[in-house]
Design an enzyme around this catalytic site. Sequence first.
Site, PDB file in Angstrom:
ATOM      1  N   TYR A  91      15.592  18.300 -32.760  1.00 41.53           N
ATOM      2  CA  TYR A  91      14.933  17.962 -34.028  1.00 41.53           C
ATOM      3  C   TYR A  91      15.657  18.455 -35.279  1.00 41.53           C
ATOM      4  CZ  TYR A  91      10.633  16.992 -31.300  1.00 41.53           C
ATOM      5  OH  TYR A  91       9.711  16.507 -30.415  1.00 41.53           O
TER       6      TYR A  91
ATOM      7  N   HIS B  10      12.528  17.577 -22.308  1.00 40.94           N
ATOM      8  CA  HIS B  10      12.128  16.721 -23.431  1.00 40.94           C
ATOM      9  C   HIS B  10      12.297  15.235 -23.123  1.00 40.94           C
ATOM     10  CE1 HIS B  10      12.595  16.134 -28.111  1.00 40.94           C
ATOM     11  NE2 HIS B  10      11.614  15.422 -27.614  1.00 40.94           N
TER      12      HIS B  10
HETATM   13  N1  LIG Z   1       8.708  13.165 -26.533  1.00 44.55           N
HETATM   14  C1  LIG Z   1       8.392  14.222 -27.242  1.00 44.55           C
HETATM   15  O1  LIG Z   1       8.525  15.316 -26.776  1.00 44.55           O
HETATM   16  C2  LIG Z   1       7.845  14.060 -28.609  1.00 44.55           C
HETATM   17  C3  LIG Z   1       7.886  12.828 -29.243  1.00 44.55           C
HETATM   18  C4  LIG Z   1       7.297  12.722 -30.491  1.00 44.55           C
HETATM   19  C5  LIG Z   1       6.686  13.814 -31.077  1.00 44.55           C
HETATM   20  N2  LIG Z   1       6.681  15.023 -30.449  1.00 44.55           N
HETATM   21  C6  LIG Z   1       6.051  16.206 -31.062  1.00 44.55           C
HETATM   22  O2  LIG Z   1       4.752  15.831 -31.470  1.00 44.55           O
HETATM   23  C7  LIG Z   1       4.614  16.122 -32.858  1.00 44.55           C
HETATM   24  C8  LIG Z   1       3.604  15.177 -33.467  1.00 44.55           C
HETATM   25  O3  LIG Z   1       4.134  13.858 -33.537  1.00 44.55           O
HETATM   26  P1  LIG Z   1       4.330  13.185 -34.952  1.00 44.55           P
HETATM   27  O4  LIG Z   1       5.182  14.087 -35.796  1.00 44.55           O
HETATM   28  O5  LIG Z   1       4.715  11.792 -34.769  1.00 44.55           O
HETATM   29  O6  LIG Z   1       2.884  13.398 -35.543  1.00 44.55           O
HETATM   30  P2  LIG Z   1       1.625  12.709 -36.071  1.00 44.55           P
HETATM   31  O7  LIG Z   1       0.884  13.846 -36.614  1.00 44.55           O
HETATM   32  O8  LIG Z   1       0.970  11.818 -35.092  1.00 44.55           O
HETATM   33  O9  LIG Z   1       2.140  11.728 -37.260  1.00 44.55           O
HETATM   34  C9  LIG Z   1       2.968  12.193 -38.242  1.00 44.55           C
HETATM   35  C10 LIG Z   1       3.173  11.089 -39.276  1.00 44.55           C
HETATM   36  O10 LIG Z   1       1.965  10.868 -39.986  1.00 44.55           O
HETATM   37  C11 LIG Z   1       2.140  11.149 -41.375  1.00 44.55           C
HETATM   38  N3  LIG Z   1       0.973  11.919 -41.800  1.00 44.55           N
HETATM   39  C12 LIG Z   1       0.582  13.133 -41.335  1.00 44.55           C
HETATM   40  N4  LIG Z   1      -0.557  13.533 -41.968  1.00 44.55           N
HETATM   41  C13 LIG Z   1      -0.859  12.560 -42.838  1.00 44.55           C
HETATM   42  C14 LIG Z   1      -1.930  12.395 -43.787  1.00 44.55           C
HETATM   43  N5  LIG Z   1      -2.895  13.317 -43.923  1.00 44.55           N
HETATM   44  N6  LIG Z   1      -1.949  11.255 -44.526  1.00 44.55           N
HETATM   45  C15 LIG Z   1      -0.988  10.303 -44.377  1.00 44.55           C
HETATM   46  N7  LIG Z   1       0.040  10.398 -43.513  1.00 44.55           N
HETATM   47  C16 LIG Z   1       0.104  11.523 -42.742  1.00 44.55           C
HETATM   48  C17 LIG Z   1       3.410  11.972 -41.492  1.00 44.55           C
HETATM   49  O11 LIG Z   1       4.053  11.684 -42.727  1.00 44.55           O
HETATM   50  P3  LIG Z   1       4.172  12.791 -43.895  1.00 44.55           P
HETATM   51  O12 LIG Z   1       5.444  13.515 -43.660  1.00 44.55           O
HETATM   52  O13 LIG Z   1       4.212  11.943 -45.143  1.00 44.55           O
HETATM   53  O14 LIG Z   1       2.961  13.652 -43.841  1.00 44.55           O
HETATM   54  C18 LIG Z   1       4.210  11.503 -40.282  1.00 44.55           C
HETATM   55  O15 LIG Z   1       4.973  10.376 -40.620  1.00 44.55           O
HETATM   56  C19 LIG Z   1       6.047  16.000 -33.398  1.00 44.55           C
HETATM   57  O16 LIG Z   1       6.199  16.599 -34.662  1.00 44.55           O
HETATM   58  C20 LIG Z   1       6.792  16.708 -32.299  1.00 44.55           C
HETATM   59  O17 LIG Z   1       6.646  18.100 -32.444  1.00 44.55           O
HETATM   60  C21 LIG Z   1       7.242  15.156 -29.221  1.00 44.55           C
END
Ligand SMILES: NC(=O)c1ccc[n+]([C@@H]2O[C@H](COP(=O)([O-])OP(=O)(O)OC[C@H]3O[C@@H](n4cnc5c(N)ncnc54)[C@H](OP(=O)(O)O)[C@@H]3O)[C@@H](O)[C@H]2O)c1
Length: 308
Positions: free
Chosen positions: A56, A115
Amino acid sequence: MEYTTLGRTGLRVSVMGLGGGGDSRLGVKEDEARGVRLVRLALDLGVNFIDTAEAYGTEAAIGRALREVPRGSYVLSTKKTTWAGEPLTPRTIRASLEASLRRLGTDYVDIYHLHGVPPELYSKVRDDCLPTLLEIKREGKVRHLGITEKFVDDPQHRMLEEALKDDLWDVVMVGFNLLNQSARERVFAATRAKNVGTLIMFAVRRALSRPDRLREVLSELQQSGQLSPLDARDGLSFLLDSGATTSLPEAAYRFCRYEPGAHVVLSGTSDEAHLRQNAVSLGAPELPIELRRELLRRFGAVDRVSGH
Ligand SMILES: NC(=O)c1ccc[n+]([C@@H]2O[C@H](COP(=O)([O-])OP(=O)(O)OC[C@H]3O[C@@H](n4cnc5c(N)ncnc54)[C@H](OP(=O)(O)O)[C@@H]3O)[C@@H](O)[C@H]2O)c1
């Protein structure tokens, strides 16, 4: 902030976890100091679970933010890349872990995941990595072993269904959201039976934070026959019209938070205001039963999209 026990790890964790990956990566692509501020704000809001990965580019910012914080007061989860074609040998696994520890400024991680393991590679990746993973666990550099799926390519959870037949993983990270609830039967049934710690990713992602992307995803679902034309047209407006929620991200995090079997809901962001809102959303009560029933009626059969 509410806290829970992360399954058989026994770790006490906040129900909201800070996600260091996804599209936002704590804003470090623009400015590492922004990531440092977000981590400190998350701690101030009561979040004690922080997820990152060697892939990341956020481990260093997290390490900086945590430098003065007592090590026992937070839970760190990071990951070894498995999909990049690099051979997974004792030497490469150890080198990855040592580099992660250096960037994070610690001598152990609480959870070390493999991962984004693709389903067709699961048994090979497991057999290549397991002896070394067990060694580094015995050495105390890693407290618990985890595995994460590649949800965009594997929205039906084929890898985790396989992995959960092995009794090796203390923690899994799984995609789950109100558009694709298929983890309920395919993953949570097994994690609950085996008391495996369960981290939720993709609660919001793109489809539930960007109206254009939601329209595209609904149209894909209609074309593939997983959603009726009427439901595809209405989308999720019934949630907002109900007055029970103020935004789709809020409804989406609340939906995941109360799913039986979900321990930590990860929230990824680059924005301090979003982080504050999301902490409030994850502390709000469960969505009303009639809305949950309607979400199940509309999307209960969906297993082809991740919401990316
Ligand atoms: N295969 C894997 O291992 C894998 C894959 C994917 C993710 N992950 C982990 O899971 C975590 C969560 O996934 P994700 O980051 O996709 O998270 P998520 O929380 O489902 O979505 C994040 C997205 O939503 C937006 N967002 C968040 N809060 C918001 C709000 N209150 N209003 C409007 N937009 C909002 C963010 O943009 P802004 O920046 O504008 O807030 C970002 O683009 C990752 O950070 C990572 O640690 C692991």
